[in-house]
Design an enzyme around this catalytic site. Structure first.
Site, PDB file in Angstrom:
ATOM      1  N   GLY A 106       0.815  -1.222   0.000  1.00 40.37           N
ATOM      2  CA  GLY A 106       0.000   0.000   0.000  1.00 40.37           C
ATOM      3  C   GLY A 106       0.838   1.256   0.000  1.00 40.37           C
ATOM      4  O   GLY A 106       2.064   1.221   0.110  1.00 40.37           O
ATOM      5  N   ARG A 109       3.776   5.991   2.065  1.00 38.27           N
ATOM      6  CA  ARG A 109       4.110   7.405   2.224  1.00 38.27           C
ATOM      7  C   ARG A 109       3.662   8.218   1.028  1.00 38.27           C
ATOM      8  O   ARG A 109       4.244   9.242   0.696  1.00 38.27           O
ATOM      9  CB  ARG A 109       5.588   7.582   2.438  1.00 38.27           C
ATOM     10  CG  ARG A 109       6.416   6.923   1.353  1.00 38.27           C
ATOM     11  CD  ARG A 109       7.719   7.576   1.313  1.00 38.27           C
ATOM     12  NE  ARG A 109       8.646   6.732   0.586  1.00 38.27           N
ATOM     13  CZ  ARG A 109       9.918   6.960   0.540  1.00 38.27           C
ATOM     14  NH1 ARG A 109      10.399   7.978   1.203  1.00 38.27           N
ATOM     15  NH2 ARG A 109      10.716   6.193  -0.142  1.00 38.27           N
ATOM     16  N   ASP A 141       8.061   5.767   8.586  1.00 41.56           N
ATOM     17  CA  ASP A 141       7.536   7.052   9.043  1.00 41.56           C
ATOM     18  C   ASP A 141       6.655   7.808   8.050  1.00 41.56           C
ATOM     19  O   ASP A 141       6.090   8.849   8.381  1.00 41.56           O
ATOM     20  CB  ASP A 141       8.700   7.960   9.488  1.00 41.56           C
ATOM     21  CG  ASP A 141       9.742   8.141   8.395  1.00 41.56           C
ATOM     22  OD1 ASP A 141       9.448   7.779   7.233  1.00 41.56           O
ATOM     23  OD2 ASP A 141      10.848   8.619   8.702  1.00 41.56           O
ATOM     24  N   ARG A 206      -1.192  -0.159  -9.603  1.00 43.47           N
ATOM     25  CA  ARG A 206      -0.023  -1.001  -9.901  1.00 43.47           C
ATOM     26  C   ARG A 206      -0.443  -2.445 -10.150  1.00 43.47           C
ATOM     27  O   ARG A 206      -1.551  -2.833  -9.774  1.00 43.47           O
ATOM     28  CB  ARG A 206       0.934  -0.964  -8.691  1.00 43.47           C
ATOM     29  CG  ARG A 206       1.427   0.429  -8.379  1.00 43.47           C
ATOM     30  CD  ARG A 206       1.224   0.758  -6.897  1.00 43.47           C
ATOM     31  NE  ARG A 206       1.393   2.198  -6.659  1.00 43.47           N
ATOM     32  CZ  ARG A 206       2.568   2.778  -6.508  1.00 43.47           C
ATOM     33  NH1 ARG A 206       3.657   2.056  -6.496  1.00 43.47           N
ATOM     34  NH2 ARG A 206       2.661   4.082  -6.338  1.00 43.47           N
ATOM     35  N   ASP A 280       4.779  -4.129  -7.134  1.00 43.12           N
ATOM     36  CA  ASP A 280       4.100  -2.947  -6.601  1.00 43.12           C
ATOM     37  C   ASP A 280       4.668  -1.671  -7.220  1.00 43.12           C
ATOM     38  O   ASP A 280       4.136  -0.588  -6.996  1.00 43.12           O
ATOM     39  CB  ASP A 280       4.225  -2.893  -5.070  1.00 43.12           C
ATOM     40  CG  ASP A 280       5.657  -2.998  -4.597  1.00 43.12           C
ATOM     41  OD1 ASP A 280       6.313  -3.999  -4.925  1.00 43.12           O
ATOM     42  OD2 ASP A 280       6.136  -2.072  -3.920  1.00 43.12           O
ATOM     43  N   ASN A 281       5.743  -1.810  -7.984  1.00 41.55           N
ATOM     44  CA  ASN A 281       6.329  -0.643  -8.645  1.00 41.55           C
ATOM     45  C   ASN A 281       6.106  -0.688 -10.152  1.00 41.55           C
ATOM     46  O   ASN A 281       6.821  -0.028 -10.907  1.00 41.55           O
ATOM     47  CB  ASN A 281       7.826  -0.550  -8.342  1.00 41.55           C
ATOM     48  CG  ASN A 281       8.094  -0.203  -6.877  1.00 41.55           C
ATOM     49  OD1 ASN A 281       7.231   0.373  -6.206  1.00 41.55           O
ATOM     50  ND2 ASN A 281       9.268  -0.542  -6.388  1.00 41.55           N
ATOM     51  N   ASP A 290       7.621   5.173  -9.333  1.00 34.14           N
ATOM     52  CA  ASP A 290       8.383   4.934  -8.107  1.00 34.14           C
ATOM     53  C   ASP A 290       9.893   4.995  -8.350  1.00 34.14           C
ATOM     54  O   ASP A 290      10.576   3.980  -8.419  1.00 34.14           O
ATOM     55  CB  ASP A 290       8.003   3.603  -7.456  1.00 34.14           C
ATOM     56  CG  ASP A 290       6.784   3.762  -6.561  1.00 34.14           C
ATOM     57  OD1 ASP A 290       6.114   4.802  -6.674  1.00 34.14           O
ATOM     58  OD2 ASP A 290       6.513   2.861  -5.750  1.00 34.14           O
TER      59      ASP A 290
HETATM   60  P1  AMP Z   1       9.332   1.002  -2.451  1.00 32.03           P
HETATM   61  O1  AMP Z   1      10.300  -0.130  -2.510  1.00 32.03           O
HETATM   62  O2  AMP Z   1       9.961   2.339  -2.186  1.00 32.03           O
HETATM   63  O3  AMP Z   1       8.421   1.046  -3.635  1.00 32.03           O
HETATM   64  O4  AMP Z   1       8.432   0.761  -1.172  1.00 32.03           O
HETATM   65  C1  AMP Z   1       7.810  -0.445  -0.850  1.00 32.03           C
HETATM   66  C2  AMP Z   1       6.732  -0.198   0.152  1.00 32.03           C
HETATM   67  O5  AMP Z   1       7.282   0.438   1.330  1.00 32.03           O
HETATM   68  C3  AMP Z   1       5.605   0.694  -0.316  1.00 32.03           C
HETATM   69  O6  AMP Z   1       4.416   0.208   0.252  1.00 32.03           O
HETATM   70  C4  AMP Z   1       5.985   2.035   0.244  1.00 32.03           C
HETATM   71  O7  AMP Z   1       4.893   2.887   0.393  1.00 32.03           O
HETATM   72  C5  AMP Z   1       6.602   1.656   1.585  1.00 32.03           C
HETATM   73  N1  AMP Z   1       7.553   2.663   2.087  1.00 32.03           N
HETATM   74  C6  AMP Z   1       8.770   2.951   1.610  1.00 32.03           C
HETATM   75  N2  AMP Z   1       9.349   3.936   2.328  1.00 32.03           N
HETATM   76  C7  AMP Z   1       8.475   4.290   3.305  1.00 32.03           C
HETATM   77  C8  AMP Z   1       8.472   5.230   4.367  1.00 32.03           C
HETATM   78  N3  AMP Z   1       9.493   6.054   4.606  1.00 32.03           N
HETATM   79  N4  AMP Z   1       7.375   5.309   5.141  1.00 32.03           N
HETATM   80  C9  AMP Z   1       6.326   4.491   4.932  1.00 32.03           C
HETATM   81  N5  AMP Z   1       6.275   3.574   3.967  1.00 32.03           N
HETATM   82  C10 AMP Z   1       7.318   3.465   3.144  1.00 32.03           C
HETATM   83 MG    MG Z   2       6.870   1.498  -4.434  1.00 33.79          MG
END
Ligand code: AMP
Ligand code: MG
Length: 546
Positions: A106, A109, A141, A206, A280-281, A290
């Site tokens: 989900g 952030r 966070d 996605r 998810d990306n 992303d």
């Molecule tokens: P990503 O690999 O950056 O696409 O992130 C994978 C998952 O981790 C997604 O659900 C993002 O929303 C979540 N995510 C990444 N960084 C943060 C963050 N600083 N705070 C909250 N969720 C995060």
């Molecule tokens: Mg992502």
């Protein structure tokens, strides 16, 4: 008519109006079932400041310079003010990460403010990244640091101007708040400047958005989301009867497969490595989405990945991206199977991806060399031999193709190394201190390749006679950029911005608006990576920490 006051922006929040919402309104980390999203408000920031905005995205949304310069603009796109008509929410999705099902992820952030009606009459999502925690933040966070926000902001706009499908970025603000990050997960956490990017797209759905309800056997939600996505973004697939049946789902999947194949060809053309191609990306629109630990291929190396988190397996290395595209599509096919009810059309679409990617790659490589097409096996070999030579000695991919267009090759009988190796000379590492020089054998092999290339060009229909070299150059320059967001350039701009000097971010933004043009005075932004950047964090190595 441009809008001077953001309050005049009109919203049509079709996603949140028509799909099921999570009934729980508390902003607590939790599993969310039977819903496509959760309502959540951005937390609001202490002292937001606008660092940069995209003039093109502002124009798309119909915003005047006055609107962009207003205090309200900064407040809204930092998440400190929510406008009437906005209905902020975070999307619920799952995903396969590095080959393994990760369950619910989900928008951890990302907060969608709403869907603004743009000048094209269509609803575009305005989405803040880094505006605070959501029910999907898990243990994190919900914030973002300046470093990763500069990278997302600049890269999405650079990709757009390169002609690569991508989500857009309207704005980049610093928040006036600090965020703790351990950049390399090595026990060295630091306070960094917080920032928020406003991303803009027609859809942020996605592959993983479909995988999650499918994994829970929630076919009702799966169907609702699929129908919504098709109606909103693939309307041309909906028959006159308006009935979306198994055949439409199959055609839609085939279209997603085609778009994904085309995207992989584009990434190959410009030397982009996404770095985290988890499902998810992967955008259902076939856009680049992303921007995390992505990187630009400098030395041509199919095995290269900028992502230190992936350094062991190199699952998402440059040369593997097209295969990972299929892997991800197979995951999506599994998720959509209950709607299609038959594996044959899904399999046909996956097979179609392979064919479309190979044909697209061949056509793309032909244009990079100024050829109409790769005619036969000999042409394919010419391309493959060039790629082999590029891996044989550190060769900057962007510079090589750009400079190849500048080597005179029309009606040349014998090649002169001083003239005809110029493109390689410009692209080779080895002139800097401490770097290895190309060997004499390598030089000879490159010259021999140039001879073959010249011979091949002589057989090209409109590349002979008067002006042939200029015609070839014009063709090649339209697909081989002079300017890409070189990893070290982004890092230099980030370092300055961290010290409060945004000029380098703005200079890059402006330069990358015209990546195919020669821009006198901006040669310093088209240089090969300097030696100091070879192993500097941020320049060649990045992690998922952002
Ligand atoms: P990503 O690999 O950056 O696409 O992130 C994978 C998952 O981790 C997604 O659900 C993002 O929303 C979540 N995510 C990444 N960084 C943060 C963050 N600083 N705070 C909250 N969720 C995060
Ligand atoms: Mg992502």
């Amino acid at each position: 008519m441009l809008i001077d006051d953001l309050a005049e922006l009109r919203f049509d929040n079709r996603f949140s109006d028509s799909l099921p919402a999570d009934p729980q309104r508390m902003n607590l980390t939790r599993p969310v079932e039977g819903a496509s999203f959760s309502w959540v408000r951005p937390k609001g920031m202490a002292a937001p400041k606008l660092v940069a905005h995209s003039a093109e995205v502002a124009a798309l949304l119909g915003l005047s310079d006055k609107a962009v310069a207003s205090a309200r603009f900064t407040a809204v796109f930092a998440g400190s003010e929510v406008l009437p008509g906005m209905a902020p929410f975070a999307m619920c999705y799952g995903g396969h990460q590095f080959g393994h099902w990760a369950g619910q992820l989900g928008d951890g952030r990302a907060i969608n403010l709403g869907q603004a009606i743009a000048t094209d009459g269509k609803p575009w999502y305005l989405q803040l990244k880094g505006a605070g925690p959501t029910p999907y933040s898990r243990t994190a966070d919900g914030l973002a640091v300046l470093r990763s926000s500069v990278r997302e902001f600049l890269c999405s706009e650079a990709m757009f101007h390169l002609g690569v499908p991508t989500t857009r970025a309207l704005s980049l603000v610093t928040t006036g708040e600090e965020v703790m990050r351990d950049m390399f997960y090595d026990g060295n956490p630091q306070w960094e400047k917080g920032a928020v990017v406003c991303r803009v797209s027609r859809s942020f759905t996605r592959f993983g958005s479909f995988e999650l309800p499918a994994s829970r056997g929630d076919n009702e939600l799966l169907k609702k989301l699929a129908d919504h996505t098709i109606t909103e973004c693939f309307a041309e697939l909906v028959p006159a009867s308006g009935v979306i049946d198994a055949g439409v789902y199959a055609a839609w999947f085939a279209e997603v497969a085609n778009r994904t194949a085309d995207l992989m060809v584009h990434w190959g053309r410009v030397g982009f490595v996404h770095g985290v191609m988890n499902t998810d990306n992967m955008s259902i629109l076939g856009e680049t989405i992303d921007y995390g630990p992505y990187g630009w291929l400098e030395d041509y190396d199919p095995d290269w990945t900028p992502n230190t988190t992936d350094a062991g397996g190199r699952r998402y290395a440059f040369g593997k991206q097209s295969q990972i595209g299929i892997w991800n599509l197979v995951r999506l096919a599994h998720a959509l199977h209950p709607l299609v009810g038959d594996t044959a059309p899904l399999q046909a679409a996956i097979d179609g991806y392979g064919a479309r990617y190979s044909a697209g790659w061949r056509a793309m490589m032909a244009t990079k060399l100024g050829l109409e097409e790769l005619r036969d096996d000999a042409d394919l070999e010419l391309v493959q031999d060039l790629l082999r030579l590029m891996s044989g000695h550190e060769t900057d991919m962007t510079l090589l193709f750009r400079e190849l267009a500048r080597v005179p090759l029309a009606e040349v009988a014998t090649l002169d190394p001083l003239v005809h190796l110029a493109a390689f000379e410009a692209a080779w590492h080895g002139t800097e201190e401490g770097a290895e020089e190309p060997t004499d054998e390598h030089r000879a092999a490159c010259l021999a390749w140039m001879q073959r290339y010249a011979a091949r060009l002589a057989t090209e229909p409109d590349l002979s006679g008067e002006g042939a070299d200029l015609r070839r150059r014009a063709r090649m320059d339209a697909v081989n950029p002079r300017f890409v967001l070189r990893n070290y350039l982004a890092q230099v701009a980030i370092d300055a911005a961290d010290e409060g000097d945004n000029s380098k971010v703005l200079e890059l933004l402006d330069t990358l608006r015209r990546p195919y043009d020669e821009q006198p005075g901006r040669e310093h932004l088209a240089q090969r990576r300097p030696e100091w950047a070879r192993s500097r964090p941020g320049c060649s190595m990045l992690s998922c920490s952002s």
